[in-house]
Design a protein around this motif. Structure first.
Motif, PDB file in Angstrom:
ATOM      1  N   GLY A 250      12.979  -3.167  -5.793  1.00 15.16           N
ATOM      2  CA  GLY A 250      12.949  -1.939  -5.012  1.00 15.16           C
ATOM      3  C   GLY A 250      12.664  -0.686  -5.817  1.00 15.16           C
ATOM      4  N   VAL A 251      12.391  -0.848  -7.120  1.00 20.44           N
ATOM      5  CA  VAL A 251      12.119   0.290  -8.004  1.00 20.44           C
ATOM      6  C   VAL A 251      10.634   0.326  -8.356  1.00 20.44           C
ATOM      7  N   LEU A 252      10.004   1.489  -8.223  1.00 20.25           N
ATOM      8  CA  LEU A 252       8.600   1.673  -8.583  1.00 20.25           C
ATOM      9  C   LEU A 252       8.417   1.423 -10.079  1.00 20.25           C
ATOM     10  N   VAL A 253       7.572   0.459 -10.416  1.00 14.17           N
ATOM     11  CA  VAL A 253       7.330   0.154 -11.830  1.00 14.17           C
ATOM     12  C   VAL A 253       5.873   0.341 -12.220  1.00 14.17           C
ATOM     13  N   ALA A 254       4.952   0.353 -11.231  1.00 13.60           N
ATOM     14  CA  ALA A 254       3.533   0.465 -11.567  1.00 13.60           C
ATOM     15  C   ALA A 254       2.734   0.785 -10.316  1.00 13.60           C
ATOM     16  N   CYS A 255       1.451   1.118 -10.532  1.00 12.95           N
ATOM     17  CA  CYS A 255       0.531   1.333  -9.418  1.00 12.95           C
ATOM     18  C   CYS A 255      -0.888   1.117  -9.913  1.00 12.95           C
ATOM     19  N   CYS A 256      -1.786   0.919  -8.969  1.00 19.22           N
ATOM     20  CA  CYS A 256      -3.209   0.862  -9.299  1.00 19.22           C
ATOM     21  C   CYS A 256      -4.027   1.172  -8.048  1.00 19.22           C
TER      22      CYS A 256
ATOM     23  N   ASP B 128       0.835  -1.190   0.000  1.00 20.47           N
ATOM     24  CA  ASP B 128       0.000   0.000   0.000  1.00 20.47           C
ATOM     25  C   ASP B 128       0.874   1.244   0.000  1.00 20.47           C
ATOM     26  N   ALA B 129       0.464   2.229  -0.773  1.00 20.09           N
ATOM     27  CA  ALA B 129       1.191   3.493  -0.838  1.00 20.09           C
ATOM     28  C   ALA B 129       1.011   4.272   0.453  1.00 20.09           C
ATOM     29  N   ASP B 130       1.976   5.138   0.726  1.00 24.09           N
ATOM     30  CA  ASP B 130       1.848   6.066   1.850  1.00 24.09           C
ATOM     31  C   ASP B 130       2.233   7.466   1.347  1.00 24.09           C
TER      32      ASP B 130
ATOM     33  N   VAL C 222       1.291   0.068  -4.702  1.00 16.75           N
ATOM     34  CA  VAL C 222       2.576   0.367  -5.313  1.00 16.75           C
ATOM     35  C   VAL C 222       3.166  -0.970  -5.744  1.00 16.75           C
ATOM     36  N   VAL C 223       3.649  -1.025  -6.973  1.00 16.59           N
ATOM     37  CA  VAL C 223       4.261  -2.240  -7.492  1.00 16.59           C
ATOM     38  C   VAL C 223       5.734  -1.935  -7.742  1.00 16.59           C
ATOM     39  N   GLU C 224       6.590  -2.729  -7.102  1.00 17.20           N
ATOM     40  CA  GLU C 224       8.035  -2.525  -7.235  1.00 17.20           C
ATOM     41  C   GLU C 224       8.690  -3.796  -7.759  1.00 17.20           C
TER      42      GLU C 224
ATOM     43  N   VAL D 149       1.768   1.858 -15.623  1.00 22.01           N
ATOM     44  CA  VAL D 149       3.001   1.088 -15.736  1.00 22.01           C
ATOM     45  C   VAL D 149       4.016   1.990 -16.436  1.00 22.01           C
ATOM     46  N   ARG D 150       5.243   1.991 -15.934  1.00 21.07           N
ATOM     47  CA  ARG D 150       6.280   2.818 -16.563  1.00 21.07           C
ATOM     48  C   ARG D 150       6.268   2.578 -18.071  1.00 21.07           C
ATOM     49  N   PRO D 151       6.240   3.647 -18.879  1.00 26.60           N
ATOM     50  CA  PRO D 151       6.101   3.490 -20.327  1.00 26.60           C
ATOM     51  C   PRO D 151       7.129   2.559 -20.964  1.00 26.60           C
ATOM     52  N   GLU D 152       8.380   2.633 -20.531  1.00 30.62           N
ATOM     53  CA  GLU D 152       9.417   1.803 -21.150  1.00 30.62           C
ATOM     54  C   GLU D 152       9.284   0.328 -20.781  1.00 30.62           C
ATOM     55  N   LEU D 153       8.423   0.004 -19.819  1.00 33.58           N
ATOM     56  CA  LEU D 153       8.201  -1.385 -19.414  1.00 33.58           C
ATOM     57  C   LEU D 153       6.890  -1.944 -19.955  1.00 33.58           C
ATOM     58  N   GLN D 154       6.088  -1.102 -20.588  1.00 31.17           N
ATOM     59  CA  GLN D 154       4.814  -1.573 -21.136  1.00 31.17           C
ATOM     60  C   GLN D 154       5.089  -2.565 -22.263  1.00 31.17           C
ATOM     61  N   GLY D 155       4.233  -3.556 -22.358  1.00 28.40           N
ATOM     62  CA  GLY D 155       4.388  -4.582 -23.374  1.00 28.40           C
ATOM     63  C   GLY D 155       5.194  -5.780 -22.893  1.00 28.40           C
ATOM     64  N   GLU D 156       5.654  -5.773 -21.635  1.00 23.41           N
ATOM     65  CA  GLU D 156       6.431  -6.884 -21.074  1.00 23.41           C
ATOM     66  C   GLU D 156       5.563  -7.883 -20.321  1.00 23.41           C
ATOM     67  N   GLY D 157       4.279  -7.619 -20.203  1.00 24.19           N
ATOM     68  CA  GLY D 157       3.398  -8.519 -19.467  1.00 24.19           C
ATOM     69  C   GLY D 157       3.136  -8.096 -18.031  1.00 24.19           C
ATOM     70  N   LEU D 158       3.714  -6.973 -17.596  1.00 26.50           N
ATOM     71  CA  LEU D 158       3.489  -6.504 -16.227  1.00 26.50           C
ATOM     72  C   LEU D 158       2.015  -6.228 -15.969  1.00 26.50           C
ATOM     73  N   GLY D 159       1.348  -5.579 -16.903  1.00 25.70           N
ATOM     74  CA  GLY D 159      -0.055  -5.212 -16.711  1.00 25.70           C
ATOM     75  C   GLY D 159      -0.933  -6.413 -16.410  1.00 25.70           C
ATOM     76  N   LYS D 160      -0.721  -7.518 -17.135  1.00 25.86           N
ATOM     77  CA  LYS D 160      -1.509  -8.733 -16.913  1.00 25.86           C
ATOM     78  C   LYS D 160      -1.317  -9.251 -15.492  1.00 25.86           C
ATOM     79  N   VAL D 161      -0.073  -9.259 -15.036  1.00 23.76           N
ATOM     80  CA  VAL D 161       0.227  -9.763 -13.697  1.00 23.76           C
ATOM     81  C   VAL D 161      -0.387  -8.853 -12.639  1.00 23.76           C
ATOM     82  N   ILE D 162      -0.276  -7.548 -12.844  1.00 22.31           N
ATOM     83  CA  ILE D 162      -0.767  -6.581 -11.856  1.00 22.31           C
ATOM     84  C   ILE D 162      -2.284  -6.636 -11.742  1.00 22.31           C
ATOM     85  N   ILE D 163      -2.978  -6.663 -12.863  1.00 20.07           N
ATOM     86  CA  ILE D 163      -4.438  -6.690 -12.786  1.00 20.07           C
ATOM     87  C   ILE D 163      -4.918  -8.004 -12.177  1.00 20.07           C
ATOM     88  N   ALA D 164      -4.243  -9.111 -12.459  1.00 19.96           N
ATOM     89  CA  ALA D 164      -4.612 -10.390 -11.845  1.00 19.96           C
ATOM     90  C   ALA D 164      -4.415 -10.331 -10.327  1.00 19.96           C
ATOM     91  N   GLU D 165      -3.329  -9.718  -9.877  1.00 20.95           N
ATOM     92  CA  GLU D 165      -3.094  -9.593  -8.438  1.00 20.95           C
ATOM     93  C   GLU D 165      -4.128  -8.661  -7.813  1.00 20.95           C
TER      94      GLU D 165
END
Length: 183
Positions: A77-83, A16-18, A72-74, A99-115
């Protein structure tokens, strides 16, 4: 909470973000949707909206509102996404997804929305996930449909004249409710 790697994404950590996260979250969200930096990814709204997507007050409000969480999704230790997740009775609302623009298309979004879906089922007993998407964002809506979301045809007007949500570059913007059964 940690989840196992999916594809070659490395270990993602969700928390969770603070208040200390607010500046970095605003930067992340802005970079994913607005301005030239957003063009590195495919979720850009730069052609339909100028100006800001959010601000520190908007992010802080999500963090502090009862029944609301900003995950917050890290990675390493680096912030890569949030929802954003918001408890709405039998349903949960999913928003402020970036999701950080340079990381889009790597499958992060699918994992994050499933979580996110797993979290709202486990923590709140949510039977459905709701979200709103600008109705002219055909590619983005198609991505959500591939994740099991369905268009409802329920539309709400875009808040024209309220620059907190951006400066529209066209006059046909509205939000459509998308819904997924989490049963």
């Amino acid at each position: 909470m940690d989840i196992a790697p999916a594809q070659d994404l490395g270990r993602l950590t969700f928390r969770d973000a603070d208040d200390a996260d607010v500046p970095a979250l605003v930067t992340l969200i802005e970079s994913a949707y607005r301005g030239d930096s957003s063009r590195a990814g495919w979720t850009t709204e730069a052609d339909i909206l100028q100006g800001q997507r959010t601000d520190p007050d908007g992010v802080r409000q999500v963090i502090e509102t009862p029944g609301s969480r900003l995950l917050v999704v890290e990675r390493g230790g680096v912030l890569v996404a949030c929802c954003q997740l918001e408890h709405r009775g039998e349903a949960a609302y999913f928003g402020m997804f970036a999701v950080r623009p340079e990381l889009q298309g790597e499958g992060l979004g699918k994992v994050i929305i499933a979580e996110a879906e797993r979290v709202v089922r486990a923590d709140w007993g949510a039977a459905e996930m709701h979200m709103t998407v600008i109705s002219v964002r055909d590619e983005l809506i198609a991505w959500y449909e591939r994740r099991g979301y369905r268009r409802t045809g329920r539309l709400t007007p875009f808040p024209y004249g309220d620059e907190r949500f951006g400066i529209p570059q066209r006059d046909d913007l509205q939000f459509e409710l998308l819904v997924k059964d989490l049963g």
